[in-house]
Scaffold this motif. Structure first.
Motif, mmCIF file in Angstrom:
data_model
loop_
_atom_site.group_PDB
_atom_site.id
_atom_site.type_symbol
_atom_site.label_atom_id
_atom_site.label_comp_id
_atom_site.label_asym_id
_atom_site.label_seq_id
_atom_site.Cartn_x
_atom_site.Cartn_y
_atom_site.Cartn_z
ATOM 1 N N LYS A 126 -2.097 -4.073 19.775
ATOM 2 C CA LYS A 126 -1.240 -2.915 20.043
ATOM 3 C C LYS A 126 0.138 -2.949 19.406
ATOM 4 C CE LYS A 126 -3.473 -2.420 24.568
ATOM 5 N NZ LYS A 126 -3.269 -2.496 26.039
ATOM 6 N N LYS A 127 0.564 -4.088 18.868
ATOM 7 C CA LYS A 127 1.927 -4.189 18.369
ATOM 8 C C LYS A 127 1.949 -4.049 16.850
ATOM 9 C CE LYS A 127 6.099 -7.001 18.922
ATOM 10 N NZ LYS A 127 6.654 -8.268 19.455
ATOM 11 N N PHE A 128 2.707 -3.046 16.363
ATOM 12 C CA PHE A 128 2.756 -2.747 14.937
ATOM 13 C C PHE A 128 4.186 -2.774 14.412
ATOM 14 C CE2 PHE A 128 -1.062 -0.742 16.555
ATOM 15 C CZ PHE A 128 -2.019 -1.058 15.600
ATOM 16 N N PHE A 129 4.304 -3.029 13.118
ATOM 17 C CA PHE A 129 5.591 -3.038 12.439
ATOM 18 C C PHE A 129 5.339 -2.689 10.982
ATOM 19 C CE2 PHE A 129 9.490 -4.449 10.565
ATOM 20 C CZ PHE A 129 10.436 -4.431 11.583
ATOM 21 N N ILE A 130 6.151 -1.804 10.409
ATOM 22 C CA ILE A 130 5.934 -1.412 9.020
ATOM 23 C C ILE A 130 7.157 -1.748 8.161
ATOM 24 C CG2 ILE A 130 6.712 0.990 9.354
ATOM 25 C CD1 ILE A 130 4.394 1.778 7.397
ATOM 26 N N ILE A 131 6.885 -2.282 6.997
ATOM 27 C CA ILE A 131 7.937 -2.655 6.038
ATOM 28 C C ILE A 131 7.931 -1.645 4.898
ATOM 29 C CG2 ILE A 131 8.856 -4.506 4.579
ATOM 30 C CD1 ILE A 131 8.437 -5.495 7.395
ATOM 31 N N LYS A 132 9.109 -1.160 4.542
ATOM 32 C CA LYS A 132 9.224 -0.280 3.387
ATOM 33 C C LYS A 132 9.922 -1.055 2.260
ATOM 34 C CE LYS A 132 10.765 4.048 3.757
ATOM 35 N NZ LYS A 132 11.761 5.164 3.865
ATOM 36 N N ILE A 133 9.266 -1.108 1.124
ATOM 37 C CA ILE A 133 9.831 -1.778 -0.063
ATOM 38 C C ILE A 133 10.590 -0.738 -0.863
ATOM 39 C CG2 ILE A 133 9.353 -3.260 -2.035
ATOM 40 C CD1 ILE A 133 8.391 -4.363 0.667
ATOM 41 N N ILE A 134 11.859 -0.981 -1.098
ATOM 42 C CA ILE A 134 12.677 0.027 -1.800
ATOM 43 C C ILE A 134 13.306 -0.552 -3.057
ATOM 44 C CG2 ILE A 134 13.187 1.342 0.288
ATOM 45 C CD1 ILE A 134 15.923 -0.083 0.371
ATOM 46 N N LEU A 135 13.496 0.312 -4.036
ATOM 47 C CA LEU A 135 14.200 -0.057 -5.269
ATOM 48 C C LEU A 135 15.685 0.157 -5.060
ATOM 49 C CD1 LEU A 135 11.867 1.626 -7.913
ATOM 50 C CD2 LEU A 135 12.063 -0.822 -7.431
ATOM 51 N N ILE A 136 16.483 -0.770 -5.485
ATOM 52 C CA ILE A 136 17.941 -0.632 -5.346
ATOM 53 C C ILE A 136 18.564 -0.365 -6.705
ATOM 54 C CG2 ILE A 136 20.071 -1.843 -4.703
ATOM 55 C CD1 ILE A 136 18.491 -3.408 -2.673
ATOM 56 N N ILE A 160 0.851 -1.192 0.000
ATOM 57 C CA ILE A 160 0.000 0.000 0.000
ATOM 58 C C ILE A 160 0.885 1.241 0.000
ATOM 59 C CG2 ILE A 160 -2.000 -1.072 1.088
ATOM 60 C CD1 ILE A 160 -1.043 0.030 3.760
ATOM 61 N N GLY A 161 0.318 2.338 -0.460
ATOM 62 C CA GLY A 161 1.092 3.571 -0.511
ATOM 63 C C GLY A 161 2.312 3.437 -1.396
ATOM 64 N N MET A 162 2.242 2.557 -2.378
ATOM 65 C CA MET A 162 3.301 2.332 -3.363
ATOM 66 C C MET A 162 4.488 1.539 -2.815
ATOM 67 S SD MET A 162 1.977 3.725 -5.992
ATOM 68 C CE MET A 162 3.316 3.776 -7.188
ATOM 69 N N LYS A 163 4.707 1.533 -1.485
ATOM 70 C CA LYS A 163 5.902 0.851 -0.986
ATOM 71 C C LYS A 163 5.841 0.420 0.483
ATOM 72 C CE LYS A 163 8.166 5.376 -0.559
ATOM 73 N NZ LYS A 163 9.313 6.200 -0.994
ATOM 74 N N TYR A 164 4.658 0.228 1.045
ATOM 75 C CA TYR A 164 4.572 -0.111 2.458
ATOM 76 C C TYR A 164 3.684 -1.330 2.712
ATOM 77 C CZ TYR A 164 6.538 4.544 3.135
ATOM 78 O OH TYR A 164 7.349 5.640 3.089
ATOM 79 N N ILE A 165 4.047 -2.074 3.766
ATOM 80 C CA ILE A 165 3.213 -3.163 4.276
ATOM 81 C C ILE A 165 3.158 -3.006 5.790
ATOM 82 C CG2 ILE A 165 2.940 -5.658 4.590
ATOM 83 C CD1 ILE A 165 4.478 -6.083 2.031
ATOM 84 N N LEU A 166 1.959 -2.937 6.338
ATOM 85 C CA LEU A 166 1.790 -2.752 7.779
ATOM 86 C C LEU A 166 1.430 -4.088 8.421
ATOM 87 C CD1 LEU A 166 1.609 -0.703 10.160
ATOM 88 C CD2 LEU A 166 -0.852 -0.576 9.700
ATOM 89 N N LEU A 167 2.259 -4.531 9.349
ATOM 90 C CA LEU A 167 2.009 -5.757 10.101
ATOM 91 C C LEU A 167 1.486 -5.397 11.487
ATOM 92 C CD1 LEU A 167 5.303 -7.732 9.320
ATOM 93 C CD2 LEU A 167 3.134 -7.830 8.083
ATOM 94 N N GLN A 168 0.619 -6.260 11.998
ATOM 95 C CA GLN A 168 0.067 -6.031 13.330
ATOM 96 C C GLN A 168 -0.067 -7.359 14.055
ATOM 97 O OE1 GLN A 168 -3.650 -3.895 13.314
ATOM 98 N NE2 GLN A 168 -4.062 -4.279 15.489
ATOM 99 N N PHE A 169 0.321 -7.374 15.332
ATOM 100 C CA PHE A 169 0.178 -8.549 16.186
ATOM 101 C C PHE A 169 -0.698 -8.162 17.366
ATOM 102 C CE2 PHE A 169 2.248 -11.081 19.783
ATOM 103 C CZ PHE A 169 1.365 -12.135 19.625
ATOM 104 N N GLY A 170 -1.862 -8.756 17.471
ATOM 105 C CA GLY A 170 -2.790 -8.396 18.532
ATOM 106 C C GLY A 170 -3.356 -7.008 18.299
#
Length: 426
Positions: free
Chosen positions: A416-426, A404-414
């Motif tokens: 309250k716990k969040f983690f975001i992944i940024k997909i980047i071009l190398i 989503i947002g062209m380069k993000y994935i939002l993970l959630q556990f339960g």
């Protein structure tokens, strides 16, 4: 007329006190609180001493903040079960500067001015022989080992207590003597673990000068395991430096205060009037599920420690993350995603790594959400994992359409716990 004792008493900020302190504080009095530079940042527990400094200054007294540039070489054994690790002179000087700046910044927000001192300015000029003649002769070994901080360590047969730490209380007592003489300081305040050190200073001044001085302590704020927040404690701490504890995590700490503690904390950690707090508590009790008091406290204290702009961003991020409508994520602009990425746990993943697809369990493991794949599998089976706010019930293969947002994935556990992944071009 309301006194400082009245103000602190209803807030629950007085634990032990020397008799006569109430009468003494009916008139302007100089007080001091100490901070040892054993880390490069203050933490949640240090907010209470700073709050005390501000309360006294606001009510017409004079507040002194003392940084232990000298005592930091030794380390206070109070509430410690093992010897401290000695820090180098260079590290202590660096820590002293950083802590000094934090104290001045926090006090300035409330338009108060305090005097800040460093005990190395007078301790370093005294020889060992001079010190033990001037101070040591006034205290028996029996008196010293009667202190709780010493008794606890003596009972620890494995480590015991070194002579270095044993002498700490004498040096702190000398600080009080020096400040009494040079600054007419007549009151020392500290956390409840400092009672033994405070009474040593009171006793030293009585024996050396015949003067009566005073002291009192405030309750220690402890973690869920009952251990106090401390700069040298092992385990997770809540730091005031945003590089050590993110403002988002700082905000969430206050949001997650239990209902059994929040009425106590709103009195302790804010400068709201008694009338305002009573109104807020009544409002909260009507609908405790809305966590009204937690939100008021989190907003106020995050704004104080991290500033209005960051506080505003954190509130916006919190609203986004906890909104149950997953579709709203797809309408966020890059600015929102950058703000989320900067304030919650995150990692980068190259597009080349991602374009072939990556299984959810592998992503959960690599992100640090879980220490093993088996833990991640159990979480998925328990319906505790969300990807972009949608519950995932199996180990799916994440592909381009999950971005989503062209380069993000939002993970959630339960919840309250969040983690975001940024997909980047190398």
């Amino acid at each position: 007329m309301k006194t400082i004792i009245d103000e602190l008493s209803w807030r629950g900020l007085i634990q032990n006190k020397v008799s006569g302190v109430e009468q003494k504080l009916k008139k302007p009095t100089t007080m001091y609180i100490g901070f040892d530079p054993t880390s490069d940042s203050l933490h949640l527990g240090n907010l209470l001493p700073i709050i005390m400094l501000i309360h006294f200054q606001k009510m017409g007294h004079k507040s002194l903040a003392l940084i232990g540039g000298a005592t930091g070489f030794i380390g206070d054994p109070s509430e410690k079960y093992n010897s401290r690790i000695f820090l180098s002179k260079e590290i202590l000087q660096k820590n002293t500067k950083l802590i000094k700046n934090q104290i001045l910044k926090l006090v300035k927000v409330h338009s108060e001015k305090i005097e800040l001192l460093n005990n190395s300015d007078w301790i370093q000029n005294i020889s060992f022989l001079e010190f033990i003649r001037k101070v040591g002769k006034h205290f028996t070994i029996n008196y010293m080992i009667s202190k709780d901080s010493v008794k606890k360590r003596i009972k620890n047969k494995k480590n015991g207590i070194s002579f270095t730490e044993f002498s700490y209380t004498l040096i702190q007592g000398y600080d009080f003597l020096y400040l009494n003489k040079e600054k007419n300081c007549q009151l020392q305040i500290g956390g409840s673990d400092q009672w033994g050190n405070i009474t040593t200073g009171i006793e030293l001044i009585r024996k050396k000068t015949g003067k009566k001085v005073y002291g009192f302590t405030f309750p220690l704020i402890t973690k869920s395991n009952g251990i106090k927040f401390g700069k040298s404690e092992k385990g997770e701490n809540i730091w005031l430096d945003e590089k050590k504890t993110s403002p988002y995590k700082f905000y969430q700490f206050w949001m997650n205060i239990s209902d059994s503690k929040i009425e106590k904390y709103i009195k302790i950690y804010t400068f709201f009037s008694k009338e305002k707090i009573e109104i807020l508590i009544l409002k909260h009790r009507k609908n405790p599920d809305k966590r009204f008091l937690q939100r008021e406290l989190a907003n106020d204290i995050t704004k104080w420690v991290h500033g209005k702009e960051i506080s505003k961003k954190i509130m916006e991020i919190t609203h986004i993350l906890f909104d149950k409508n997953h579709k709203k994520l797809h309408y966020l602009d890059e600015k929102n995603f950058v703000s989320i990425y900067n304030h919650i746990p995150h990692m980068e993943l190259s597009y080349d790594e991602f374009k072939k697809g990556i299984f959810l369990i592998d992503l959960l493991k690599n992100s640090g959400f879980f220490s093993s794949k088996s833990e991640a599998i159990r979480a998925i089976k328990a319906n505790s994992i969300y990807v972009n706010k949608q519950m995932i019930k199996e180990n799916i293969l994440l592909k381009k359409n999950n971005i989503i947002g062209m380069k993000y994935i939002l993970l959630q556990f339960g919840k309250k716990k969040f983690f975001i992944i940024k997909i980047i071009l190398i």
